[in-house]
Structures are given as C-alpha cells and as structure tokens.
Design an enzyme around this catalytic site. Sequence first.
Site, short mmCIF file in Angstrom:
data_model
loop_
_atom_site.label_atom_id
_atom_site.label_comp_id
_atom_site.label_asym_id
_atom_site.label_seq_id
_atom_site.Cartn_x
_atom_site.Cartn_y
_atom_site.Cartn_z
N ASN A 211 -8.77 9.32 -5.24
CA ASN A 211 -8.57 10.59 -5.94
C ASN A 211 -9.85 11.42 -5.89
O ASN A 211 -10.84 11.00 -5.32
CB ASN A 211 -8.10 10.35 -7.38
CG ASN A 211 -9.12 9.53 -8.16
OD1 ASN A 211 -10.26 9.93 -8.33
ND2 ASN A 211 -8.71 8.33 -8.58
N ASP A 280 -3.54 4.45 -10.72
CA ASP A 280 -2.47 3.79 -11.49
C ASP A 280 -1.60 2.92 -10.57
O ASP A 280 -0.87 2.06 -11.04
CB ASP A 280 -1.59 4.85 -12.16
CG ASP A 280 -2.31 5.50 -13.34
OD1 ASP A 280 -3.07 4.79 -14.02
OD2 ASP A 280 -2.13 6.71 -13.56
N LYS A 290 -5.17 -3.09 11.33
CA LYS A 290 -4.86 -1.65 11.29
C LYS A 290 -3.37 -1.42 11.54
O LYS A 290 -2.80 -1.98 12.49
CB LYS A 290 -5.69 -0.94 12.37
CG LYS A 290 -5.53 0.55 12.33
CD LYS A 290 -6.24 1.22 13.51
CE LYS A 290 -5.73 2.62 13.67
NZ LYS A 290 -6.08 3.20 14.95
N PHE A 324 -10.79 8.48 -21.67
CA PHE A 324 -10.69 9.87 -21.22
C PHE A 324 -9.23 10.19 -20.95
O PHE A 324 -8.46 9.30 -20.56
CB PHE A 324 -11.49 10.08 -19.93
CG PHE A 324 -12.94 10.42 -20.18
CD1 PHE A 324 -13.79 9.48 -20.71
CD2 PHE A 324 -13.42 11.69 -19.89
CE1 PHE A 324 -15.12 9.79 -20.96
CE2 PHE A 324 -14.75 12.01 -20.14
CZ PHE A 324 -15.60 11.06 -20.68
N LYS A 342 -3.62 2.72 -26.46
CA LYS A 342 -4.63 1.86 -25.86
C LYS A 342 -5.63 1.34 -26.90
O LYS A 342 -6.66 0.79 -26.54
CB LYS A 342 -5.35 2.63 -24.74
CG LYS A 342 -4.39 3.14 -23.64
CD LYS A 342 -5.11 3.61 -22.40
CE LYS A 342 -4.13 4.22 -21.41
NZ LYS A 342 -4.72 4.44 -20.07
N1 CTP Z 1 -7.41 3.95 -17.17
C1 CTP Z 1 -7.69 2.61 -16.94
N2 CTP Z 1 -6.97 1.91 -16.03
C2 CTP Z 1 -5.97 2.49 -15.33
C3 CTP Z 1 -5.67 3.84 -15.56
C4 CTP Z 1 -6.41 4.54 -16.48
O1 CTP Z 1 -8.59 2.07 -17.58
N3 CTP Z 1 -5.31 1.77 -14.44
C5 CTP Z 1 -8.21 4.67 -18.16
C6 CTP Z 1 -9.06 5.80 -17.60
O2 CTP Z 1 -10.34 5.34 -17.26
C7 CTP Z 1 -9.10 6.77 -18.77
C8 CTP Z 1 -7.79 6.55 -19.48
O3 CTP Z 1 -7.32 5.29 -19.04
O4 CTP Z 1 -10.15 6.49 -19.68
C9 CTP Z 1 -6.75 7.59 -19.22
O5 CTP Z 1 -6.37 7.60 -17.91
P1 CTP Z 1 -5.04 8.34 -17.42
O6 CTP Z 1 -4.81 7.98 -16.00
O7 CTP Z 1 -5.17 9.77 -17.75
O8 CTP Z 1 -3.98 7.71 -18.39
P2 CTP Z 1 -2.73 6.90 -18.18
O9 CTP Z 1 -2.65 5.94 -19.32
O10 CTP Z 1 -2.69 6.31 -16.82
O11 CTP Z 1 -1.54 7.90 -18.45
P3 CTP Z 1 -0.74 8.92 -17.49
O12 CTP Z 1 -0.94 8.50 -16.08
O13 CTP Z 1 0.62 8.75 -18.00
O14 CTP Z 1 -1.32 10.27 -17.81
#
Ligand code: CTP
Length: 403
Positions: A211, A280, A290, A324, A342
């Site tokens: 990302n 995620d 490859k 965050f 969380k």
């Molecule tokens: N985070 C994490 N591990 C993941 C995804 C996210 O620890 N696999 C943490 C990020 O570091 C951040 C927080 O979760 O502090 C929020 O991340 P975000 O991706 O915005 O939240 P999600 O819970 O994944 O929710 P959504 O994708 O539904 O917005």
Amino acid sequence: MKGKNILLCVTGGIAVFKAVHLTSKLTQAGANVKVIMSQSAQKFVTPLTFQALSRHDVFIDTFDEKNPAVIAHIDLADWADLVIVAPATANVIGKMANGIADDMITTSLLATTAPVWIAPAMNVHMYDHPAVKRNIERLASDGYQFIEPSEGFLACGYVGKGRLEEPEKIVTLVETFFNRQERKTRLSGLHVLITAGPTREKVDPIRFFTNRSSGKMGYAIAEEAKKMGAYVTLITGPTSLIPPKGVQVISIESAEEMYEAALNYYDKANIVIKSAAVADYRPKIVHNEKMKKQEGPLTIEFERTTDILHELGKRKNHQILVGFAAETNNVTEYAKSKLERKNLDMIVANDVTEKGAGFQGDTNKVTIISREGKEKVYPLMSKNETARAILNEIELLLQGDEQ
Ligand code: CTP
C-alpha cells in the site's frame, strides 16, 4: 510563563488591535514581550501603543540598530523562547513559505530557532485561496504551528473563517506550551513499541501486494518518543526513511512477520502505538517460482492476515494500546468502533480524503479519541507535531492512571 521571552510579530490587518490586547495579556501573565511591527501594521496602530504595553522598544526597521553591541534581528531571534506572528496576513505567510526576508519581521523569522506560531487573520476568500492554502501547508510541513482563525463577522463585512483567534485563547495555548516544556516527561524510561510503514504480501519471489504508506508518521512518533526519554522499538515495513538515532529498529516485510515481532516485544512494552498500514489480506498461495503469464484473466485468491492490533488488544494487561484509523467517511464513528472492538486506550483518526492528511505527505490532520470517548480535533500539523500531540495525550492517560 513567568520570565519567558515572547517575540510578537505584528503584520498589517485590522486584527492588529487584538495583538495589542494579546501583548497586554501576555505581559500581565509575567512574560517578557518584545514586538516587531511591519510597515502596514503601523497604519492601524502606532508602535507607541505596543511600547507602552510591553515596556520595550518596538522594532520596525531592520537597519535601525538601537544597540550597537548586537545585530537587532539576530539578537531578537536568539532571545525568543517562542515567536508568535499575530495577526499573520496572507502576505507574510506567502513570504515565510518562500523564505523571503525583506523586513525586520521576516529576517527575524528566518534567524530564529525558537518555535514559531502563526495566527492568520484575513478575509474568508483570501484564507480559502489555493495560494494561501498551499503556503500554509508548506509552512506546516516545515514545522510551523498554526493557530487557526475562528469563524464569525469579519471586518470586511463577510461572515466566515478568518478572524484572528481571541487573545485569551492564544494566552492559554502559550501557557500550556510552557507548562509542558517544564514538566519532566512521563515517557522517560518507558518502553514504547511503534509499528510503521506498509507491509508486503508476496505472491511469488518477485511480486507482492502493498500500500501507499510512507512510514513517516510512525518514524516521527519514534523520533519524538525518543526525545521524550523513552526506550523505543520501531517495527517497520519497507520504507525509504532513515530511522531516528538511538531507536531499536526491527525490519519486517509481511503482516505475519510484523505480528511475530510485535508479540516478541509486547510484554516488555509500556506503550504500543500501531501506526503501520498492515495489509488486511494476503495471497492465499505464495508461489515458490515466478508465475508465468497465461492466456486469459488471472484470479488470485486472498485470505485474511492476522489483525495484529486486535490480537494485542486481547492480550493487553499493563500496556497502553494506541491504534490508527485511516478513513474516507464516518471517520469518528468508525474510529470509535475500532477503539472498542480492538480494546484500545486511544485511537488516532484521520480522514485520508482531506488535503494534507494521511499517507505520504509531511503533514497530518487528526482527531484523537480516548477510551473515555473524549475527542480532540487537531489542526493541520507537521507529522512531528502530530507525533508530539499523540505522545502528549498518552502522557495525560498515564497521568490519569497514576491518580
Ligand atoms: N491493524 C493491524 N493489523 C491488521 C490491520 C490493521 O494491527 N491486519 C491496525 C493498524 O495498524 C491500525 C488499526 O489496526 O492501527 C486500524 O487499521 P485499519 O486497517 O484502518 O482497520 P481495520 O480494523 O482493518 O478496519 P477496516 O479495514 O474495516 O477499516
């Protein structure tokens, strides 16, 4: 603020009369105030008014050297503990953003190493002009702090954003600033664990999904936490940044590696700040060789990665856990539900669609929400200032826990 040296730079707008009031309030609060006025400021109020209230000479001309033993603009710049530009016109903001130094105010501003606060005041359309916005953004990323103008009746007849913030409020900000400086930081000696940057989720030996996270926010938090005396461990995905000095760096690539590293340090940590943009999802199958192209479309199946923060929340015992939430809509609502879900103590929310906020840039515009549901909305600030704001909020949580 007793005995603190405040250099007030007054530029030419109708709000100069409020700068008069500000000088009086700051002096009454025990600060030493010295004033520099621009040529246009003097069209509104005479230097004598500021001289009488500050009980110091007022500086208006770079070449009017009142004391032959020193160079006035350097001397003033060195003397100041804090510099406030109030009111700040679009013109002085433009000059500062471009490093122009053509009068007593702008030369002193370039010469000082003290924190500089800018309190803009102008017509609502001027404040909204792209050039002014651009200049403000650039200054914010250079580390200047802004005291945002308030909304209301403007002298030009408009109602809108552009009024110089009320002197009483500015005095409160100054008081808070000096109080914080003097207090021994609550982070001294504590272990702060920070995650930063993106993760990379492999699909084959040469390709991955990632990302746009630059890691700047997490690195800024690491730098500021270190300055506040904390022992800092920074778990970082791949970035192009140089880690701050004196910080322990653990480099990882995937969400799974970040999870393992975070678990390794979790028990020792007093504070955990998860600013990383963790993937995620990851490809379900990682090819050892490859992948060769084939006729027709390609489908890659993804599976969920571990939600690291969620897992840490479940295992929380003594730690302060900060997450965050980068959102594009319903920012505070989504952020609050993440905080609950969380098991966090604090969440830093930002709307990534807002100009100057979010990934890659040098600035951010955040709302910090605590576990009690208190929301603090911050103006556009540099990522280092945002980092300080986050750490200051954590200090307040620690203070609350001690009581
Ligand atoms: N985070 C994490 N591990 C993941 C995804 C996210 O620890 N696999 C943490 C990020 O570091 C951040 C927080 O979760 O502090 C929020 O991340 P975000 O991706 O915005 O939240 P999600 O819970 O994944 O929710 P959504 O994708 O539904 O917005």
